[in-house]
Design a protein around this motif. Structure first.
Motif, PDB file in Angstrom:
ATOM      1  N   ILE A 228      52.954  17.733  43.317  1.00  0.00           N
ATOM      2  CA  ILE A 228      52.072  16.563  43.290  1.00  0.00           C
ATOM      3  C   ILE A 228      52.936  15.335  43.550  1.00  0.00           C
ATOM      4  CG2 ILE A 228      52.138  16.366  40.748  1.00  0.00           C
ATOM      5  CD1 ILE A 228      49.200  15.293  40.983  1.00  0.00           C
ATOM      6  N   ASP A 229      52.490  14.514  44.471  1.00  0.00           N
ATOM      7  CA  ASP A 229      53.326  13.380  44.896  1.00  0.00           C
ATOM      8  C   ASP A 229      53.573  12.363  43.776  1.00  0.00           C
ATOM      9  OD1 ASP A 229      50.710  12.438  44.865  1.00  0.00           O
ATOM     10  OD2 ASP A 229      50.802  11.434  46.810  1.00  0.00           O
ATOM     11  N   GLN A 230      52.579  12.131  42.911  1.00  0.00           N
ATOM     12  CA  GLN A 230      52.680  11.029  41.952  1.00  0.00           C
ATOM     13  C   GLN A 230      53.656  11.280  40.806  1.00  0.00           C
ATOM     14  OE1 GLN A 230      48.723   9.177  40.775  1.00  0.00           O
ATOM     15  NE2 GLN A 230      48.073  11.127  41.622  1.00  0.00           N
ATOM     16  N   PHE A 231      53.950  12.538  40.516  1.00  0.00           N
ATOM     17  CA  PHE A 231      54.688  12.825  39.282  1.00  0.00           C
ATOM     18  C   PHE A 231      56.041  13.499  39.512  1.00  0.00           C
ATOM     19  CE2 PHE A 231      50.031  13.389  38.156  1.00  0.00           C
ATOM     20  CZ  PHE A 231      49.842  12.031  37.888  1.00  0.00           C
ATOM     21  N   VAL A 232      56.447  13.619  40.782  1.00  0.00           N
ATOM     22  CA  VAL A 232      57.742  14.230  41.069  1.00  0.00           C
ATOM     23  C   VAL A 232      58.767  13.118  41.293  1.00  0.00           C
ATOM     24  CG1 VAL A 232      57.221  14.536  43.563  1.00  0.00           C
ATOM     25  CG2 VAL A 232      58.966  15.962  42.463  1.00  0.00           C
ATOM     26  N   TYR A 233      59.931  13.282  40.666  1.00  0.00           N
ATOM     27  CA  TYR A 233      60.985  12.257  40.712  1.00  0.00           C
ATOM     28  C   TYR A 233      62.200  12.802  41.443  1.00  0.00           C
ATOM     29  CZ  TYR A 233      58.283   9.323  37.642  1.00  0.00           C
ATOM     30  OH  TYR A 233      57.284   8.529  37.140  1.00  0.00           O
ATOM     31  N   PRO A 234      62.302  12.515  42.751  1.00  0.00           N
ATOM     32  CA  PRO A 234      63.446  13.036  43.511  1.00  0.00           C
ATOM     33  C   PRO A 234      64.759  12.415  43.041  1.00  0.00           C
ATOM     34  CG  PRO A 234      62.117  11.533  44.855  1.00  0.00           C
ATOM     35  CD  PRO A 234      61.365  11.737  43.578  1.00  0.00           C
ATOM     36  N   ASP A 235      65.837  13.170  43.221  1.00  0.00           N
ATOM     37  CA  ASP A 235      67.178  12.703  42.845  1.00  0.00           C
ATOM     38  C   ASP A 235      67.906  12.062  44.011  1.00  0.00           C
ATOM     39  OD1 ASP A 235      67.001  13.734  40.296  1.00  0.00           O
ATOM     40  OD2 ASP A 235      67.786  15.701  40.891  1.00  0.00           O
ATOM     41  N   SER A 236      67.388  12.214  45.206  1.00  0.00           N
ATOM     42  CA  SER A 236      68.157  11.787  46.379  1.00  0.00           C
ATOM     43  C   SER A 236      67.221  11.406  47.515  1.00  0.00           C
ATOM     44  CB  SER A 236      69.053  12.945  46.848  1.00  0.00           C
ATOM     45  OG  SER A 236      68.231  14.001  47.328  1.00  0.00           O
ATOM     46  N   GLN A 237      67.805  10.713  48.481  1.00  0.00           N
ATOM     47  CA  GLN A 237      67.094  10.360  49.707  1.00  0.00           C
ATOM     48  C   GLN A 237      66.590  11.636  50.411  1.00  0.00           C
ATOM     49  OE1 GLN A 237      65.365   7.926  51.654  1.00  0.00           O
ATOM     50  NE2 GLN A 237      67.123   6.760  50.893  1.00  0.00           N
ATOM     51  N   ALA A 238      67.412  12.662  50.423  1.00  0.00           N
ATOM     52  CA  ALA A 238      67.040  13.896  51.123  1.00  0.00           C
ATOM     53  C   ALA A 238      65.819  14.537  50.460  1.00  0.00           C
ATOM     54  CB  ALA A 238      68.216  14.871  51.125  1.00  0.00           C
ATOM     55  N   HIS A 244      58.074  13.592  51.069  1.00  0.00           N
ATOM     56  CA  HIS A 244      57.193  12.697  51.831  1.00  0.00           C
ATOM     57  C   HIS A 244      56.623  13.431  53.044  1.00  0.00           C
ATOM     58  CE1 HIS A 244      56.724   8.882  54.452  1.00  0.00           C
ATOM     59  NE2 HIS A 244      55.703   8.960  53.638  1.00  0.00           N
ATOM     60  N   GLU A 245      57.488  14.123  53.766  1.00  0.00           N
ATOM     61  CA  GLU A 245      57.021  14.844  54.962  1.00  0.00           C
ATOM     62  C   GLU A 245      56.091  15.987  54.589  1.00  0.00           C
ATOM     63  OE1 GLU A 245      60.415  15.802  57.377  1.00  0.00           O
ATOM     64  OE2 GLU A 245      60.787  13.678  57.845  1.00  0.00           O
ATOM     65  N   LEU A 246      56.414  16.669  53.493  1.00  0.00           N
ATOM     66  CA  LEU A 246      55.550  17.766  53.029  1.00  0.00           C
ATOM     67  C   LEU A 246      54.161  17.220  52.681  1.00  0.00           C
ATOM     68  CD1 LEU A 246      56.490  20.536  50.525  1.00  0.00           C
ATOM     69  CD2 LEU A 246      54.577  19.089  49.997  1.00  0.00           C
ATOM     70  N   SER A 247      54.119  16.106  51.964  1.00  0.00           N
ATOM     71  CA  SER A 247      52.835  15.526  51.562  1.00  0.00           C
ATOM     72  C   SER A 247      52.025  15.103  52.788  1.00  0.00           C
ATOM     73  CB  SER A 247      53.087  14.323  50.642  1.00  0.00           C
ATOM     74  OG  SER A 247      51.868  13.788  50.194  1.00  0.00           O
ATOM     75  N   GLN A 248      52.688  14.474  53.746  1.00  0.00           N
ATOM     76  CA  GLN A 248      51.967  14.050  54.954  1.00  0.00           C
ATOM     77  C   GLN A 248      51.434  15.246  55.730  1.00  0.00           C
ATOM     78  OE1 GLN A 248      54.954  11.447  56.759  1.00  0.00           O
ATOM     79  NE2 GLN A 248      53.669   9.702  56.196  1.00  0.00           N
ATOM     80  N   SER A 249      52.203  16.322  55.740  1.00  0.00           N
ATOM     81  CA  SER A 249      51.762  17.532  56.441  1.00  0.00           C
ATOM     82  C   SER A 249      50.540  18.144  55.745  1.00  0.00           C
ATOM     83  CB  SER A 249      52.920  18.536  56.493  1.00  0.00           C
ATOM     84  OG  SER A 249      52.497  19.730  57.090  1.00  0.00           O
ATOM     85  N   LEU A 250      50.564  18.190  54.413  1.00  0.00           N
ATOM     86  CA  LEU A 250      49.390  18.679  53.662  1.00  0.00           C
ATOM     87  C   LEU A 250      48.154  17.827  53.977  1.00  0.00           C
ATOM     88  CD1 LEU A 250      50.864  19.303  50.078  1.00  0.00           C
ATOM     89  CD2 LEU A 250      49.958  21.064  51.596  1.00  0.00           C
TER      90      LEU A 250
END
Ligand SMILES: [Fe+2]
Length: 298
Positions: A228-238, A244-250
């Protein structure tokens, strides 16, 4: 009372053919609602075994193999989802809670919903909103996601039932079976696909834990998703770019699927993503849904 022949028919959903649509015989539903009227909603909230008892009564009213049928649909990778409604036999909120609870508990027990503090949650979407997540925001698409990402509990299935809708144009469920997502393997085979990511939720969810989850996992040898995009906290730019790309693809792959008032949709949460389309602006927009989420019965 046990009906001697199946009082339901399994067909194909008119909009999204992956989903089964079940028509229940209105007379059998009337038998169920008359029988279930002695179980009030508070009893369902306070006495967990009554949620299974009401499920058994629905199964009996529909001929005794309804539960087995919906368990098989939810487990089947080729579908994993169905819709069913009350066929105009009632418009009563308590009946809606009874019906949704009965269907859910033929598959398995509902999890505690920390937002509502019981086993189901009812929530509205209106013209104005002051909440801290997209759940109740009317005028933007709710992005595709799976449920239960930020809790430790397993979330095998989810059920959403529409209680009411007024001045509501748009707002369809947006659904996607992972095997209909053409770009899936680009993300599922990515080096970050199985890296556990951090999930945290906002205050309204009443969940304070922090959970680590990989985005993709395998179940019965098949690709499954937790995102879920709203609640995931990435550790890095990668990681951020990957998400972001996964969400846009969905988003590009989502299928807008209408849900009439009095109908519910139940989905396998491991290989279905869900969201909601934006509504058209209306000052008296009102829509109410019930949700339940839970696990498979042992
Ligand atoms: Fe959700």
């Amino acid at each position: 009372m046990l009906q001697t022949r199946p009082a339901f028919h399994v067909g194909t959903h008119p909009t999204y053919s992956r989903i089964r649509h079940i028509d229940a015989d209105p007379n059998a539903l009337r038998v169920f609602f008359a029988d279930a009227a002695t179980i009030d909603v508070q009893e369902l909230e306070y006495v967990p075994f009554m949620r299974f008892i009401i499920g058994k009564r629905l199964d009996d009213a529909l001929g005794g193999d309804f539960g087995e049928t919906i368990r098989a649909i939810i487990a089947d990778r080729d579908t994993g989802g169905f819709t069913i409604g009350v066929a105009g036999t009632t418009q009563n909120d308590a009946d809606y809670v009874r019906f949704g609870t009965a269907v859910a508990h033929l598959v398995g027990p509902s999890n505690f919903d920390a937002m509502s503090k019981t086993f189901y949650a009812r929530f509205t979407v209106e013209h104005t909103d002051a909440s801290d997540s997209y759940l109740r925001q009317a005028y933007r698409d709710m992005t595709l996601h799976t449920d239960g990402t930020f809790v430790d509990d397993a979330t095998d299935w989810l059920l959403m039932m529409k209680f009411a809708e007024r001045n509501a144009k748009g707002g369809e469920s947006r659904l996607l079976h992972l095997d209909d997502w053409a770009e899936r393997d680009r993300f599922a085979h990515h080096p970050l696909a199985t890296v556990p990511l951090t999930y945290k939720s906002p205050p309204s969810k009443n969940v304070t834990q922090i959970v680590k989850r990989p985005t993709f996992f395998q179940s019965n040898g098949k690709t499954c998703l937790s995102f879920i995009d709203q609640f995931v906290y990435p550790d890095s730019q990668a990681q951020a770019t990957y998400l972001h790309e996964l969400s846009q693809s969905l988003e590009r792959a989502a299928v807008a699927t209408p849900l009439p008032t009095g109908d519910l949709v139940m989905l396998n949460n491991a290989f279905w993503a869900h969201g909601r389309a934006a509504f058209a602006t209306h000052p008296e927009l009102y829509r109410e849904l019930m949700r339940q989420r839970g696990v498979f019965a042992k």
